[in-house]
Write a protein that holds these residues in place. Structure first.
Motif, PDB file in Angstrom:
ATOM      1  N   LEU A 152       1.303   0.435  10.485  1.00  0.00           N
ATOM      2  CA  LEU A 152      -0.088   0.887   9.992  1.00  0.00           C
ATOM      3  C   LEU A 152      -1.174   0.102  10.662  1.00  0.00           C
ATOM      4  N   TYR A 153      -0.653  -1.349  10.913  1.00  0.00           N
ATOM      5  CA  TYR A 153      -1.654  -1.996  11.895  1.00  0.00           C
ATOM      6  C   TYR A 153      -2.849  -2.129  11.163  1.00  0.00           C
ATOM      7  N   ARG A 154      -4.146  -2.151  11.860  1.00  0.00           N
ATOM      8  CA  ARG A 154      -5.237  -2.360  11.025  1.00  0.00           C
ATOM      9  C   ARG A 154      -6.035  -1.056  10.568  1.00  0.00           C
ATOM     10  N   ALA A 188      13.897  -9.536  -2.604  1.00  0.00           N
ATOM     11  CA  ALA A 188      13.503  -9.198  -1.074  1.00  0.00           C
ATOM     12  C   ALA A 188      14.735  -8.190  -0.842  1.00  0.00           C
ATOM     13  N   VAL A 189      14.453  -7.240  -0.163  1.00  0.00           N
ATOM     14  CA  VAL A 189      15.553  -6.299   0.458  1.00  0.00           C
ATOM     15  C   VAL A 189      15.995  -6.827   1.928  1.00  0.00           C
ATOM     16  N   GLN A 190      17.283  -6.884   2.079  1.00  0.00           N
ATOM     17  CA  GLN A 190      18.150  -7.257   3.403  1.00  0.00           C
ATOM     18  C   GLN A 190      17.958  -6.089   4.294  1.00  0.00           C
ATOM     19  N   GLY A 247      -4.258   0.691   8.012  1.00  0.00           N
ATOM     20  CA  GLY A 247      -3.412   1.043   7.028  1.00  0.00           C
ATOM     21  C   GLY A 247      -4.188   2.048   5.817  1.00  0.00           C
ATOM     22  N   TRP A 248      -5.237   1.593   5.450  1.00  0.00           N
ATOM     23  CA  TRP A 248      -5.865   2.562   4.264  1.00  0.00           C
ATOM     24  C   TRP A 248      -6.545   3.579   4.853  1.00  0.00           C
ATOM     25  N   LEU A 249      -6.614   3.682   6.080  1.00  0.00           N
ATOM     26  CA  LEU A 249      -7.331   4.873   6.741  1.00  0.00           C
ATOM     27  C   LEU A 249      -6.154   5.839   6.907  1.00  0.00           C
ATOM     28  N   LEU A 250      -4.972   5.479   7.006  1.00  0.00           N
ATOM     29  CA  LEU A 250      -3.945   6.566   7.363  1.00  0.00           C
ATOM     30  C   LEU A 250      -3.046   6.783   6.420  1.00  0.00           C
ATOM     31  N   GLY A 269     -10.769  -2.591   3.453  1.00  0.00           N
ATOM     32  CA  GLY A 269     -10.744  -1.183   3.042  1.00  0.00           C
ATOM     33  C   GLY A 269     -11.815  -0.187   3.500  1.00  0.00           C
ATOM     34  N   MET A 270     -11.842  -0.459   4.806  1.00  0.00           N
ATOM     35  CA  MET A 270     -13.067   0.313   5.719  1.00  0.00           C
ATOM     36  C   MET A 270     -12.078   1.571   5.859  1.00  0.00           C
ATOM     37  N   LEU A 271     -12.807   2.732   5.693  1.00  0.00           N
ATOM     38  CA  LEU A 271     -12.172   3.998   6.083  1.00  0.00           C
ATOM     39  C   LEU A 271     -12.972   4.479   7.278  1.00  0.00           C
ATOM     40  N   ALA A 296       1.246  -8.366   0.160  1.00  0.00           N
ATOM     41  CA  ALA A 296       0.957  -7.107   0.678  1.00  0.00           C
ATOM     42  C   ALA A 296      -0.345  -7.318   1.503  1.00  0.00           C
ATOM     43  N   ALA A 297      -0.373  -6.867   2.625  1.00  0.00           N
ATOM     44  CA  ALA A 297      -1.579  -6.797   3.488  1.00  0.00           C
ATOM     45  C   ALA A 297      -2.354  -6.133   2.948  1.00  0.00           C
ATOM     46  N   GLY A 298      -2.118  -4.889   2.016  1.00  0.00           N
ATOM     47  CA  GLY A 298      -3.098  -3.978   1.345  1.00  0.00           C
ATOM     48  C   GLY A 298      -3.764  -4.612   0.805  1.00  0.00           C
ATOM     49  N   PHE A 299      -3.730  -5.859  -0.144  1.00  0.00           N
ATOM     50  CA  PHE A 299      -4.517  -6.478  -0.969  1.00  0.00           C
ATOM     51  C   PHE A 299      -5.864  -7.188  -0.089  1.00  0.00           C
ATOM     52  N   PHE A 351      11.513  -2.153  -4.880  1.00  0.00           N
ATOM     53  CA  PHE A 351      11.859  -3.631  -4.713  1.00  0.00           C
ATOM     54  C   PHE A 351      11.021  -4.492  -3.925  1.00  0.00           C
ATOM     55  N   ASP A 352      10.531  -5.701  -4.275  1.00  0.00           N
ATOM     56  CA  ASP A 352       9.603  -6.489  -3.564  1.00  0.00           C
ATOM     57  C   ASP A 352       9.674  -7.995  -3.930  1.00  0.00           C
ATOM     58  N   PRO A 353       9.735  -8.717  -2.801  1.00  0.00           N
ATOM     59  CA  PRO A 353       9.804 -10.182  -3.031  1.00  0.00           C
ATOM     60  C   PRO A 353       8.703 -10.743  -3.984  1.00  0.00           C
ATOM     61  N   LEU A 365       0.882  -1.227   0.041  1.00  0.00           N
ATOM     62  CA  LEU A 365      -0.082   0.038  -0.028  1.00  0.00           C
ATOM     63  C   LEU A 365       0.651   1.221  -0.023  1.00  0.00           C
ATOM     64  N   LEU A 366       1.835   1.403   1.077  1.00  0.00           N
ATOM     65  CA  LEU A 366       2.442   2.733   1.150  1.00  0.00           C
ATOM     66  C   LEU A 366       3.371   2.865  -0.264  1.00  0.00           C
ATOM     67  N   GLY A 367       4.095   1.776  -0.501  1.00  0.00           N
ATOM     68  CA  GLY A 367       5.100   1.551  -1.369  1.00  0.00           C
ATOM     69  C   GLY A 367       4.517   2.153  -2.946  1.00  0.00           C
TER      70      GLY A 367
HETATM   71  C1  LIG Z   1      -7.507  -8.925   7.376  1.00  0.00           C
HETATM   72  C2  LIG Z   1      -7.158  -7.615   7.088  1.00  0.00           C
HETATM   73  C3  LIG Z   1      -7.954  -6.588   6.985  1.00  0.00           C
HETATM   74  C4  LIG Z   1      -7.824  -5.252   7.026  1.00  0.00           C
HETATM   75  N1  LIG Z   1      -8.497  -4.175   6.763  1.00  0.00           N
HETATM   76  C5  LIG Z   1      -8.235  -2.832   6.862  1.00  0.00           C
HETATM   77  C6  LIG Z   1      -9.143  -2.021   6.521  1.00  0.00           C
HETATM   78  O1  LIG Z   1     -10.421  -2.321   6.650  1.00  0.00           O
HETATM   79  N2  LIG Z   1      -8.840  -0.721   6.584  1.00  0.00           N
HETATM   80  C7  LIG Z   1      -7.523  -0.310   6.819  1.00  0.00           C
HETATM   81  O2  LIG Z   1      -7.465   0.847   6.876  1.00  0.00           O
HETATM   82  N3  LIG Z   1      -6.805  -0.979   6.891  1.00  0.00           N
HETATM   83  C8  LIG Z   1      -7.041  -2.508   7.095  1.00  0.00           C
HETATM   84  N4  LIG Z   1      -5.940  -3.326   7.048  1.00  0.00           N
HETATM   85  C9  LIG Z   1      -4.606  -2.913   7.443  1.00  0.00           C
HETATM   86  C10 LIG Z   1      -3.870  -2.501   5.958  1.00  0.00           C
HETATM   87  O3  LIG Z   1      -3.839  -3.542   5.092  1.00  0.00           O
HETATM   88  C11 LIG Z   1      -2.307  -2.488   6.435  1.00  0.00           C
HETATM   89  O4  LIG Z   1      -2.294  -1.338   7.552  1.00  0.00           O
HETATM   90  C12 LIG Z   1      -1.416  -2.017   5.165  1.00  0.00           C
HETATM   91  O5  LIG Z   1      -1.770  -2.782   4.372  1.00  0.00           O
HETATM   92  C13 LIG Z   1       0.011  -1.924   5.578  1.00  0.00           C
HETATM   93  O6  LIG Z   1       0.443  -0.952   4.493  1.00  0.00           O
HETATM   94  P1  LIG Z   1       2.207  -1.194   4.251  1.00  0.00           P
HETATM   95  O7  LIG Z   1       2.315  -0.599   2.999  1.00  0.00           O
HETATM   96  O8  LIG Z   1       2.914  -0.868   5.572  1.00  0.00           O
HETATM   97  O9  LIG Z   1       2.315  -2.874   4.023  1.00  0.00           O
HETATM   98  P2  LIG Z   1       1.819  -3.752   3.131  1.00  0.00           P
HETATM   99  O10 LIG Z   1       0.526  -3.450   2.292  1.00  0.00           O
HETATM  100  O11 LIG Z   1       1.851  -5.196   3.664  1.00  0.00           O
HETATM  101  O12 LIG Z   1       3.077  -3.743   2.030  1.00  0.00           O
HETATM  102  C14 LIG Z   1       4.335  -4.306   2.470  1.00  0.00           C
HETATM  103  C15 LIG Z   1       5.119  -4.695   1.296  1.00  0.00           C
HETATM  104  O13 LIG Z   1       6.546  -4.796   1.738  1.00  0.00           O
HETATM  105  C16 LIG Z   1       6.900  -5.946   0.897  1.00  0.00           C
HETATM  106  N5  LIG Z   1       7.943  -6.582   1.515  1.00  0.00           N
HETATM  107  C17 LIG Z   1       7.932  -7.360   2.714  1.00  0.00           C
HETATM  108  N6  LIG Z   1       9.298  -7.831   2.839  1.00  0.00           N
HETATM  109  C18 LIG Z   1      10.247  -7.067   1.967  1.00  0.00           C
HETATM  110  C19 LIG Z   1      11.341  -7.050   1.802  1.00  0.00           C
HETATM  111  N7  LIG Z   1      12.275  -7.963   2.723  1.00  0.00           N
HETATM  112  N8  LIG Z   1      11.854  -6.359   0.818  1.00  0.00           N
HETATM  113  C20 LIG Z   1      11.064  -5.787  -0.085  1.00  0.00           C
HETATM  114  N9  LIG Z   1       9.640  -5.812   0.232  1.00  0.00           N
HETATM  115  C21 LIG Z   1       9.128  -6.414   1.100  1.00  0.00           C
HETATM  116  C22 LIG Z   1       5.474  -7.077   0.907  1.00  0.00           C
HETATM  117  O14 LIG Z   1       5.859  -8.021  -0.066  1.00  0.00           O
HETATM  118  C23 LIG Z   1       4.573  -6.032   0.794  1.00  0.00           C
HETATM  119  O15 LIG Z   1       4.457  -5.991  -0.687  1.00  0.00           O
HETATM  120  C24 LIG Z   1      -6.372  -4.833   6.942  1.00  0.00           C
HETATM  121  C25 LIG Z   1      -5.281  -5.669   7.244  1.00  0.00           C
HETATM  122  C26 LIG Z   1      -5.728  -7.065   7.307  1.00  0.00           C
HETATM  123  C27 LIG Z   1      -4.545  -8.309   7.087  1.00  0.00           C
END
Ligand SMILES: Cc1cc2nc3c(=O)[nH]c(=O)nc-3n(C[C@H](O)[C@H](O)[C@H](O)COP(=O)(O)OP(=O)(O)OC[C@H]3O[C@@H](n4cnc5c(N)ncnc54)[C@H](O)[C@@H]3O)c2cc1C
Length: 368
Positions: free
Chosen positions: A340-342, A196-198, A344-347, A54-56, A47-50, A32-34, A13-15
């Motif tokens: 970004l915990y639960r 994957a980034v080390q 992420g999309w909200l923030l 998506g509730m805001l 990614a957790a983002g998928f 870079f992503d694995p 999501l953030l990337g």
């Molecule tokens: C079941 C579930 C329901 C959710 N529902 C909501 C919701 O309704 N509303 C909301 O706001 N949020 C929700 N979230 C939370 C939201 O999905 C996350 O907070 C958000 O995805 C975090 O964004 P991010 O970019 O930090 O991480 P991610 O989206 O997880 O992206 C991290 C990326 O880093 C990559 N990565 C990992 N390791 C490496 C490495 N070594 N090198 C390079 N790349 C790497 C991963 O492959 C991934 O693509 C939910 C999460 C879950 C699991």
């Protein structure tokens, strides 16, 4: 502003959002992503983002987020509305382009009759007296609920219901796909899939293939960022249903003494039912207990789901820090955002907007 060469670890999501906005500013970006490619994996590894529903929900999430996070959430809702309109207008929404990415119809809290006491206790926690009147949960009569969502019915009698005005939801999968397409189309982004980034250091990204030098490196690896930060993964499970003919316009959360279950509409007659929250980094498939609890709870308020088909049982890890707050770390040549915990999309857009400005990579109000 001088154009920078920027490395991003993580294409979640953030990337993806960072890659698009930075490339649109004229910066040259490498990500870079694995993952083997940009498409969702739905195997617990991507990614957790998928996976996210998506509730805001700045108000409904007040149980686990403070007032400062809620304010970022209101800002993000306004930003997502504009960003999704731009993604549509520029033609980057390639799946179901006729359906909006962002829907701002508010959300509903519902409770079965016997659970009214427990529901009222939750409502007290959501509104600590600081909410503006226009954002306060407002009780709905039975007729008003039927007018808004005619298919919601309690299995044990009428439902209690409250409207959360101003809340919204976003189609996470189509938005991440559109962000990738939009970023790619700038011609300024190079994607390094399968890498994957080390570690990420000021001005450098290290992978098994070697060290890549940049003006600035962004560490946006979510649950994969250890040991750079004290992030842990919190397991969440979510059911995808194909439910043609079931009408639902906005997210619904069931206030239940034991379970927290929500139902979220998606394009293409899909309905998502989520989500468990379990303190483990286990990415294995969904447990029978979670599947039964989630679907039974959803069916107890939306009986029309009885004939829905179970399309997918998805699992992923929410990236969480010990205090459940996001962390933004700035250093010369290095920006790290995690936790970004639960929410992420909200923030994400509000957090990123501020962080890119503070890192001198973007002007103030970049995403407006
Ligand atoms: C079941 C579930 C329901 C959710 N529902 C909501 C919701 O309704 N509303 C909301 O706001 N949020 C929700 N979230 C939370 C939201 O999905 C996350 O907070 C958000 O995805 C975090 O964004 P991010 O970019 O930090 O991480 P991610 O989206 O997880 O992206 C991290 C990326 O880093 C990559 N990565 C990992 N390791 C490496 C490495 N070594 N090198 C390079 N790349 C790497 C991963 O492959 C991934 O693509 C939910 C999460 C879950 C699991």
């Amino acid at each position: 502003m001088r154009a920078h060469h920027i490395g991003i670890a993580g294409a979640g999501l953030l990337g993806r959002l960072a890659a698009w906005v930075l490339a649109s500013q004229g910066h040259r970006v490498e990500v870079f992503d694995p993952a083997p490619g940009p498409a969702p994996l739905f195997n617990g590894q991507g990614a957790a983002g998928f996976t996210a529903a998506g509730m805001l929900s700045p108000v409904a999430e007040r149980e686990s987020a403070d007032a400062a996070l809620a304010e970022l959430g209101w800002r993000s809702i306004a930003l997502w509305e504009g960003l999704s309109a731009t993604l549509h207008a520029q033609g980057w929404v390639q799946q179901a382009p006729e359906c909006p990415l962002f829907t701002g119809l508010g959300s509903l809290l519902v409770a079965h009759g016997p659970d009214l006491g427990a529901a009222r206790r939750v409502l007290t926690r959501l509104d600590d007296g600081t909410l503006a009147p226009a954002r306060q949960p407002s009780p709905l009569t039975r007729e008003a609920l039927q007018g808004l969502e005619p298919e919601l019915h309690g299995s044990s009698g009428p439902l209690h219901a409250w409207m959360l005005p101003g809340e919204a939801h976003i189609d996470t999968v189509r938005t991440l796909n559109a962000l990738h397409a939009a970023a790619t189309a700038t011609g300024q982004v190079q994607w390094h899939w399968g890498q994957a980034v080390q570690s990420v250091a000021p001005g450098a990204v290290h992978t098994p293939r070697g060290r890549y030098a940049f003006d600035t490196a962004l560490d946006l690896r979510g649950a994969g960022a250890r040991p750079a930060c004290a992030v842990r993964g919190v397991r969440g499970e979510l059911v995808w249903l194909h439910a043609p003919g079931v009408r639902l316009s906005r997210p619904v959360r069931l206030l239940h003494p034991r379970h927290r279950v929500y139902i979220v509409p998606r394009a293409g007659d899909r309905i998502l039912v989520g989500a468990s929250e379990i303190e483990t980094e286990d990415r294995s498939p969904m447990s029978l207990r979670s599947a039964v609890e989630l679907m039974a709870a959803a069916h107890s308020v939306l009986p029309a789901l009885a004939e829905a088909r179970i399309e997918r049982l998805d699992v992923n890890l929410r990236p969480a820090l010990p205090d459940h707050h996001p962390e933004v770390h700035h250093a010369p040549g290095l920006l790290r955002i995690n936790g970004l915990y639960r929410h992420g999309w909200l923030l994400a857009p509000a957090l990123l907007e501020r962080a890119l400005h503070d890192q001198a990579l973007a002007p103030h109000g970049l995403l407006s």
